[in-house]
Design an enzyme around this catalytic site. Structure first.
Site, mmCIF file in Angstrom:
data_model
loop_
_atom_site.group_PDB
_atom_site.id
_atom_site.type_symbol
_atom_site.label_atom_id
_atom_site.label_comp_id
_atom_site.label_asym_id
_atom_site.label_seq_id
_atom_site.Cartn_x
_atom_site.Cartn_y
_atom_site.Cartn_z
ATOM 1 C CD GLU A 53 -1.414 -2.354 2.012
ATOM 2 O OE1 GLU A 53 -2.238 -3.036 2.639
ATOM 3 O OE2 GLU A 53 -0.192 -2.630 1.981
ATOM 4 C CB CYS A 78 -0.857 -4.361 8.647
ATOM 5 S SG CYS A 78 0.195 -3.016 8.074
ATOM 6 C CB CYS A 87 -1.010 -0.529 5.256
ATOM 7 S SG CYS A 87 0.675 -1.073 4.872
ATOM 8 C CG ASP A 209 24.071 -36.367 -3.385
ATOM 9 O OD1 ASP A 209 24.631 -37.443 -3.660
ATOM 10 O OD2 ASP A 209 22.850 -36.181 -3.526
ATOM 11 C CD GLU A 293 16.362 -29.114 -3.611
ATOM 12 O OE1 GLU A 293 17.179 -29.857 -4.179
ATOM 13 O OE2 GLU A 293 16.279 -27.905 -3.845
ATOM 14 N NE ARG A 297 16.023 -43.846 6.582
ATOM 15 C CZ ARG A 297 17.112 -44.356 7.141
ATOM 16 N NH1 ARG A 297 17.639 -43.774 8.226
ATOM 17 N NH2 ARG A 297 17.691 -45.435 6.634
ATOM 18 C CB THR A 298 14.326 -36.557 4.548
ATOM 19 O OG1 THR A 298 15.528 -36.917 5.224
ATOM 20 C CG2 THR A 298 13.848 -35.206 5.053
#
Length: 350
Positions: A53, A78, A87, A209, A293, A297-298
């Site tokens: 705004e 808000c 705002c 990795d 990502e 298992r996660t």
């Protein structure tokens, strides 16, 4: 299309410019209309900066027109002091007579108080315009406020025969990712990383990795790194603990002598309700969205706990025959698209 819907759609469109930079604030869009002509537009600045705004009002060249204008916003203005002033007060200060709002703000410091303040000041307030579209746009913020957890996006790549990672014999001796997808898909993932507040990985994926978890293939902000490391197997030689970005490690190991400077360690129990604990802790940390990502298992832990909102699954044009199987997921398939020889499937949690 009705005129209010037309301008709220424009608010949603410009609000996308704040994706990945406004959290934990919502990415709001605002449009100011005078005599059926847009005279001002704005979207939420990066966190700590002006709200939509404010930016829209500041973009108006002839301020005197505000007294005869309508301001459209995707989310209720808000009504409290945070990093910036309310705002709603600014709208009242400039005597903008009409306010059109997409959806109400569920934040406990707003929750209808912005609408109330505007109405009591004499503003003509309309709300509930394109609610479905505005809720979809504000999905991260609304999940955080209403469910008290981050918006969770699962992401993985699997082979045409359903494997997420190869057996050890197929890997090189160097600790590096074994790519299933093409470069264009990988670049898209880096774009996604700039759009979410955090990225989460399990221990084994880091050990196998040694990923960077950054957005080097796309211009934007690197996400907060979140690592699950039950017994603190990951040492300072791994890139994820280099301190280049904010990093959180969830662990059961209470030995602080293994802690690395600049990394935040949060204790949880890995024996039960792990996904629920992580979501609770990340809500406390003000993390509004997480891209998970892996590894398998996660990912399956969050799937089994039904703590996920989207899943973005790449299917590469390769096969492993054996290795680590991809997670099992039940969700509503929204889209399927080809990225050269890869297939990307987007699922929503029903």
């Amino acid at each position: 299309m009705k005129i209010h819907e037309f301008y709220i759609l424009r608010c949603i469109e410009i609000a996308q410019n704040g994706l990945g930079t406004t959290a934990p604030n919502p990415m709001v869009g605002a449009v100011i209309v005078h005599d059926n002509k847009i005279i001002g537009e704005g979207f939420t600045s990066p966190y700590g900066g002006p709200h939509a705004e404010v930016n829209a009002i500041n973009s108006v060249k002839n301020i005197s027109l505000l007294k005869e204008s309508t301001i459209y916003v995707t989310l209720e203005p808000c009504s409290h002091y945070g990093k910036t002033p309310p705002c709603a007060d600014l709208i009242i200060k400039h005597h903008i007579p009409k306010v059109v709002v997409g959806i109400l703000d569920p934040h406990d410091k707003v929750a209808g108080q912005g609408i109330k303040k505007l109405t009591e000041a004499g503003c003509d307030v309309t709300y509930g315009i394109l609610e479905k579209e505005c809720r979809a746009h504000h999905k991260r913020f609304l999940t955080f406020q209403e469910k008290k957890r981050p918006y969770i996006i699962l992401k993985w790549a699997e082979t045409s025969d359903g494997y997420i990672a190869p057996e050890t014999s197929l890997r090189s001796k160097n600790k590096e990712p074994f790519w299933i997808t093409n470069m264009f898909s990988r670049q898209l993932v880096h774009k996604w990383r700039t759009e979410e507040q955090a990225i989460l990985l399990g221990t084994n994926t880091v050990l196998e990795d040694n990923p960077r978890l950054d957005a080097r293939l796309w211009k934007g902000k690197n996400p907060t790194r979140i690592i699950l490391d039950r017994s603190l197997k990951i040492d300072a030689s791994y890139v994820v603990l280099d301190g280049s970005v904010k990093t959180i490690v969830f662990t059961e190991n209470s030995d602080t002598s293994n802690h690395i400077k600049g990394v935040k360690y949060i204790p949880i129990s890995f024996s039960e309700n792990m996904a629920e604990q992580i979501c609770h802790k990340l809500h406390i940390e003000n993390i509004q969205s997480v891209l998970i990502e892996g590894g398998s298992r996660t990912l399956q832990t969050f799937i089994d706990a039904n703590l996920w909102d989207e899943a973005r699954v790449f299917v590469g044009n390769t096969s492993f025959t054996k290795g680590i199987k991809a997670p099992k997921l039940k969700g509503h398939l929204i889209t399927t698209e080809n990225i050269k020889n890869d297939t990307l499937k987007i699922y929503y949690n029903d």
